[in-house]
Enzyme design. Structure first.
Site, mmCIF file in Angstrom:
data_model
loop_
_atom_site.group_PDB
_atom_site.id
_atom_site.type_symbol
_atom_site.label_atom_id
_atom_site.label_comp_id
_atom_site.label_asym_id
_atom_site.label_seq_id
_atom_site.Cartn_x
_atom_site.Cartn_y
_atom_site.Cartn_z
ATOM 1 N N HIS A 124 80.329 38.137 103.207
ATOM 2 C CA HIS A 124 81.459 38.795 103.872
ATOM 3 C C HIS A 124 82.754 38.013 103.661
ATOM 4 O O HIS A 124 82.766 36.787 103.769
ATOM 5 C CB HIS A 124 81.200 38.900 105.372
ATOM 6 N N ASP B 125 85.734 45.302 107.364
ATOM 7 C CA ASP B 125 84.637 44.387 107.745
ATOM 8 C C ASP B 125 85.192 43.137 108.445
ATOM 9 O O ASP B 125 85.980 42.389 107.872
ATOM 10 C CB ASP B 125 83.910 43.983 106.444
#
Lengths: 560, 560
Positions: free
Chosen positions: B375, B202
């Protein structure tokens, strides 16, 4: 009884009135009009750049209607600094009143004069220096030096028989300014001793806690980036940010790179700044773009516009691989030494991504300290309130969220909450017997410049553009015998911005034909009624079939 | 020789291939397709929300063309978590292959099932638990719990005879997660011991330094805000952020406020979450909206959607003073406990300003710590690289700027720069003999959903919408005798989105008439040629007179 939504009553003798024709409740097109003893004073006259819901518009002007009958009463237009949102609308005001004195510091007036030359205007300029005091009619003005993201910005004190007003303009309190020109906090204190009846304060960063880092701390960050570069370096920033450019030039000199300026406004403004001594450019540092292209890549540095992702700018074209002269390759270094104005994120990050995709290293606000703001955050605003100790406060230069945050700061320093006036464009505030209060409202709208004309694009055109931009249109054209309402040719149904599928609208033709048979059978011959019927049947069909809302545009041509 | 711009060669026996049909080079519509031993595995199948240059579009899907001939080869669709950009396009894939197994954790599948019900689909669901291992054809999958901004997210390890792949999905390393479910860093280390040949990571926050603050630190901030409120409180956040809502509910309980959920997706998702035990709701805490309206204002709290300024959301309507039930007044408290997705700034600040204008106190990310990201930023990504020690790395979930930043982090932890593959949508990457490299490219475009249809709105329609949205259009309609090219009625010239001035186009009528006389005199009877001539003359006149660029739309109706 005052009705805050109606025009204000006549101004009592000896009182002072003010109204913003732009710049409060929004950021941009700053323009404040003061009235006292029958005479007007204008502070700033800037433009606003349009947002998403104002498509196709080039500029937005302050609404001059409130003063259009009183132009001859204007004693002067005072400009606090040379940014577009403070000077950009002056040429439009000069069209209405060419001989009004325009007052400002040296750099501000030089930038204004360059702008006016493009409009073929020769304004009557009145240059003032730091600390200078000068009267225009009943207004006794004093100018205080302040820091901002352009040199030579000033705050203005307005002394009248109704009281003393201090307007910060755009301001910050950089305690180590690159040019050594501090915001005159001592002067503000002295004025505070005298008594400030109304303090108009820049709200832009009122929601941001703390203090602005000194501009000079950008230099070492730039140095660190440029030192490591062994290929092409491009630094983008605002075309009026003389001190930022100065620091770039200083680093270029240090690493033996010559400098090419890219972008019309960058070339123009830096020309003015160096000519007037605001920008120090060592002999032979500048090189023109063509010459720069022939130089070794590690011996040149480009200073460019386009830091806001403007699609036609040189930088955007480079990011798309479409620039005529400069093609970016892996290992190049690009620095966006600029703020990210809200609303420009997609455009700016589009440029950053385009450059990253080509392999460039992109340094920006998000990953390095290459920008500091030009506006005082909360911590600095408290210093200002405590220096000035105003009786009444009016937050300016901000959207509602900023105005509210600024008002809270004023109250925190001890200003009477009843004496903190939150107004927006068009709201009239009167200072009577030392108390500022809302006295009414004048109409203030958005005045759009689109291409060559001012004002013919208004809300109805913009609302059509929004509909067209979302869903395109479907045009239905029918030639109808005006004597009996019979279609003399098959209807044409076509769409733009509706579908890529050329057959998408085929089915609509037969629906329109059926509807025309019906209107004819009912003896309807009036074009307008036929058009309405056609719009209805097509609109319903599109909504049911596609669940979309294009603009439906029927045209009935009466023949015979 | 590999040509990175052509379709890849046949995959060698025993190798593994992957291609993203969405989600790399952009944030959203994540979908990665793996190929091994003639069989396919899909990881995620999400949607992307459109940007400014995709007007009128509702959703953007991954481009399924690359697999449309091989749908029967798909062993399974693995969903890493329940966000729209990971599950939103599943119903569109199920239309093509209804019986494909859809694999995911409990909450993820429950959210998917609810979505599929709206599409009248009954997918074949395969629920997996944390740490579970399960094979689908030649793919041996293992699921690792990870933190994200929705519960029950997983990373997936894909073991094949070609090597081991680890795909993080969306991930962060909250060391004090609200539900105690840590990202399984130990599991990643164990997998690293076994050897990870390819690590898909990610990239969303790779440009951001440091670490994410624990989600649980939001609670005390919310408490501090809500404690002080003595009127209405509205908290807006993402409708899938169960842990954020949980903290709001906990504070509501503490201050004796009952809770009303506002917004269809909020009601639906929190219903699912509480039913499955992800959200703990004390008996009697929830109250419906109508009932809430009758309660004292200091005894109720609203949890609402609309945190991104969506114009039709309840919160936007409140900010405009247009909500049917809730009207905001001075002293109300509104909290936007959410991120500000780039591109939404104008909409979100529009809502904040609208609420501030009405006198509400608005708390948001910009003035209080009411949001943390889902994130991992750079600091956490380093932990991941060091735990996994991958041979090859491919940054995923990011725009180019994020991919480059993530790649640099991989290299910093010792991954061979030659083994860090930066690809974008459509770029095919093969893992052969333990080395990952680009082997070619398949065509991947944007697939737009606009209303009921998928795919009929493409780039040409969007480009028309952009032109129409900027400048409107001018339509010129003429009925012409097809035998001799003579106009049988005066031309109609009308514009929409061009000007508010009804006379703006009057002058164009005579220009068109002159042009028609000319074409008639030259014996031109062909509609297309007449239309071109008319477009040219009107286009030139508009450009010179207004310096604008509306779309010029001539329609020639041949009669007789």
């Amino acid at each position: 009884m005052i009705n805050p939504n109606s025009p204000p009553p006549a101004l009592p003798d000896g009182a002072l009135r003010l109204v913003a024709l732009g710049g409060i409740g929004e950021i941009g097109r700053n323009m404040t009009v003061f009235e006292h003893a029958g005479r007007l004073l204008v502070v700033d006259c800037g433009v606003l750049f349009p947002e998403d819901d104002q498509p196709g518009v080039d500029l937005i002007l302050p609404d001059f209607r409130a003063i259009e009958d009183r132009l001859d009463d204007i004693e002067a237009v005072v400009l606090t600094h040379g940014h577009e949102d403070h000077i950009g609308a002056v040429p439009f005001l000069l069209k209405l009143r060419p001989d009004v004195p325009v007052v400002g510091s040296r750099l501000t007036l030089a930038l204004l004069a360059a702008k006016c030359r493009e409009h073929r205007q020769t304004p009557r300029l009145v240059e003032i220096g730091d600390g200078e005091r000068r009267s225009f009619g009943p207004y006794d003005l004093e100018f205080f030096p302040v820091n901002h993201s352009i040199p030579d910005a000033v705050a203005v004190a307005i002394r009248t028989s109704a009281g003393v007003v201090l307007h910060t303009g755009d301001i910050k309190l950089d305690q180590l300014p690159l040019d050594g020109r501090l915001t005159d906090l001592a002067g503000f204190s002295r004025l505070g001793d005298e008594g400030v009846d109304l303090f108009l304060v820049d709200s832009t960063n009122a929601e941001v806690p703390g203090f602005v880092v000194p501009e000079r701390e950008i230099g070492p960050v730039l140095e660190n980036v440029i030192r490591k570069a062994n290929q092409r370096v491009i630094v983008a920033c605002f075309a009026s940010h003389v001190h930022r450019v100065q620091q770039v030039l200083d680093v270029a000199v240090q690493y033996n790179r010559r400098v090419a300026l890219v972008g019309r406004s960058m070339v123009r403004n830096m020309g003015i700044a160096s000519e007037l001594g605001y920008l120090r450019v060592p002999e032979g540092l500048f090189v023109d773009l063509n010459e720069a292209m022939d130089m070794p890549e590690d011996q040149v540095l480009f200073v460019s516009t386009g830091s806001q992702g403007e699609p036609l700018s040189a930088l955007s074209r480079m990011a798309r691989g479409e620039h005529r002269q400069i093609s970016i390759k892996a290992g190049d270094t690009i620095v966006l030494a600029s703020s990210l104005i809200p609303g420009n994120e997609n455009a700016v990050f589009g440029v950053v991504n385009g450059l990253a995709r080509l392999g460039a290293t992109v340094v920006h606000q998000g990953n390095a300290k290459v920008h500091v703001s030009g506006h005082s955050p909360a911590g600095e605003l408290l210093f200002l309130y405590n220096a000035v100790r105003p009786t009444n406060v009016m937050p300016v230069h901000g959207e509602w969220r900023h105005l509210r945050a600024n008002a809270a700061l004023a109250v925190a320093t001890g200003v009477d909450p009843e004496r903190v006036v939150i107004a927006e464009d068009g709201v009239v505030v009167d200072l009577i017997d030392g108390k500022a209060a809302i006295s009414g409202k004048v109409e203030v709208g958005h005045v759009y410049v689109d291409g060559l004309s001012v004002g013919d694009v208004g809300e109805s055109t913009l609302s059509d553009r929004l509909v067209l931009g979302e869903g395109g249109f479907i045009a239905i054209t029918v030639a109808v015998d005006s004597t009996n309402g019979r279609a003399v040719a098959p209807p044409t149904v076509s769409g733009r911005g509706f579908s890529d599928d050329p057959k998408a609208l085929d089915q609509a033709v037969s629906l329109v034909e059926m509807e025309l048979s019906r209107t004819e059978a009912e003896g309807i011959t009036d074009s307008h009624r036929i058009a309405q019927a056609v719009r209805r049947v097509v609109g319903r069909w599109v909504a049911e079939t596609y669940r979309r809302r294009p603009m439906i545009v029927p045209t009935i041509i009466p023949v015979n």
